[in-house]
Design an enzyme around this catalytic site. Structure first.
Site: not given
Ligand code: LHQ
Length: 261
Positions: A143, A64, A66-67, A88
């Site tokens: 969204d 999704g 990139d936070l 969109h």
């Molecule tokens: C990430 C992300 C990510 C950055 C993994 N960003 N780095 C619309 C409009 C406006 C504002 C906001 O949003 C939106 C729409 C949306 O999409 S809101 C939802 C955004 N997405 C999320 O909240 C998901 C965030 N990610 C997670 O919860 C986990 O990464 C999941 C459950 C997807 C996967 O978990 P794991 O398999 O344990 O992987 P990980 O968490 O270790 O991620 C691997 C790497 O990727 C890690 O970086 P690192 O440097 O520590 O290896 C994460 O920080 C990075 N990453 N998702 N969305």
């Protein structure tokens, strides 16, 4: 356009977009949103493309938004503007594309990444894939068209529960619920997804495009309106080379050769 965050490949009438930021599980930054929109448009304009395949590099489909990029954004751009300008347009391009889109969901599809997977027409998921409405974990609502697409696929109760729990739904359960068309072993995903896309690309793709339009329109139509529209679209399909070829092949007891015209 030369892409930095996605790969774009053309093989036998199938265009394949690979979301390619694997170190972040293919999270969308502004560049990746813009490039994916451009690639879907390119696939739509190219007469030799008859099916689109979309997948992710590495172990994720897309996590999704990139936070980190969003936190660093220009603060004059509101969340609403970010959506209107980015996701969109992408969802509209995909849902409006009159060619079938196959999503090869190779890993987690979270947040807007789940929205992109849902905006495809056929989802083939790896047994390692999962779907997650991560939004509520960051205090947001779903969204990228998810509020429209997901209840239509799996019903309100399941969609709403996915939104408020933000739990990962494994591919097998997603298939049971009707969110994915089939689940395949991870090692065979791309082979099966390519075979699916190539098979569709050799089909009556004009009719496939019109079918997508008829079904998408039907969501906002009464039965009477849908019948009227379906007759109009069938007039178009009925004048196609593929219709002539399909009927001819049936009567001559041979395999048809469709061209998408
Ligand atoms: C990430 C992300 C990510 C950055 C993994 N960003 N780095 C619309 C409009 C406006 C504002 C906001 O949003 C939106 C729409 C949306 O999409 S809101 C939802 C955004 N997405 C999320 O909240 C998901 C965030 N990610 C997670 O919860 C986990 O990464 C999941 C459950 C997807 C996967 O978990 P794991 O398999 O344990 O992987 P990980 O968490 O270790 O991620 C691997 C790497 O990727 C890690 O970086 P690192 O440097 O520590 O290896 C994460 O920080 C990075 N990453 N998702 N969305």
């Amino acid at each position: 356009m030369t892409y930095q965050t996605i790969l774009y490949e053309l093989r036998d009438s199938v265009a394949c977009i690979t979301l390619n930021r694997p170190s972040k599980l293919n999270a969308f930054d502004d560049t990746m949103i813009a490039e994916t929109i451009d690639a879907v448009r390119q696939a739509g304009r190219a007469a030799d493309v008859r099916c689109l395949l979309i997948t992710g590099a590495g172990r994720g489909f897309s996590s999704g938004q990139d936070l980190s990029a969003f936190v660093d954004r220009d603060e004059n751009v509101t969340v609403g503007e970010h959506l209107r300008h980015g996701y969109h347009r992408l969802v509209r391009e995909m849902v409006g594309l009159e060619k079938p889109i196959v999503a090869a969901v190779n890993g987690v599809a979270a947040g807007a990444g789940c929205g992109v997977a849902l905006a495809a027409d056929v989802r083939v998921a790896s047994d390692a894939a999962s779907f997650m409405l991560a939004f509520s974990r960051v205090g947001l609502i779903p969204d990228s068209g998810i509020n429209w697409l997901l209840p239509r696929l799996i019903g309100y109760a399941r969609a709403y529960e996915m939104a408020i729990t933000a739990e990962r739904v494994p591919a097998a359960r997603a298939a049971e619920w009707g969110m994915v068309n089939r689940v395949v072993p991870a090692a065979q995903l791309m082979e099966i997804a390519w075979a699916t896309a190539l098979h569709l690309a050799a089909g009556p793709t004009l009719a496939f495009g019109l079918t997508k339009r008829a079904m998408m329109h039907s969501f906002n139509q009464t039965l009477e309106e849908a019948l009227t529209y379906e007759a109009y679209l069938q007039e178009v399909a009925g004048r196609s080379d593929d219709n002539r070829e399909g009927v001819g092949a049936f009567l001559e007891k041979r395999e048809p050769t469709f061209t998408g015209h």
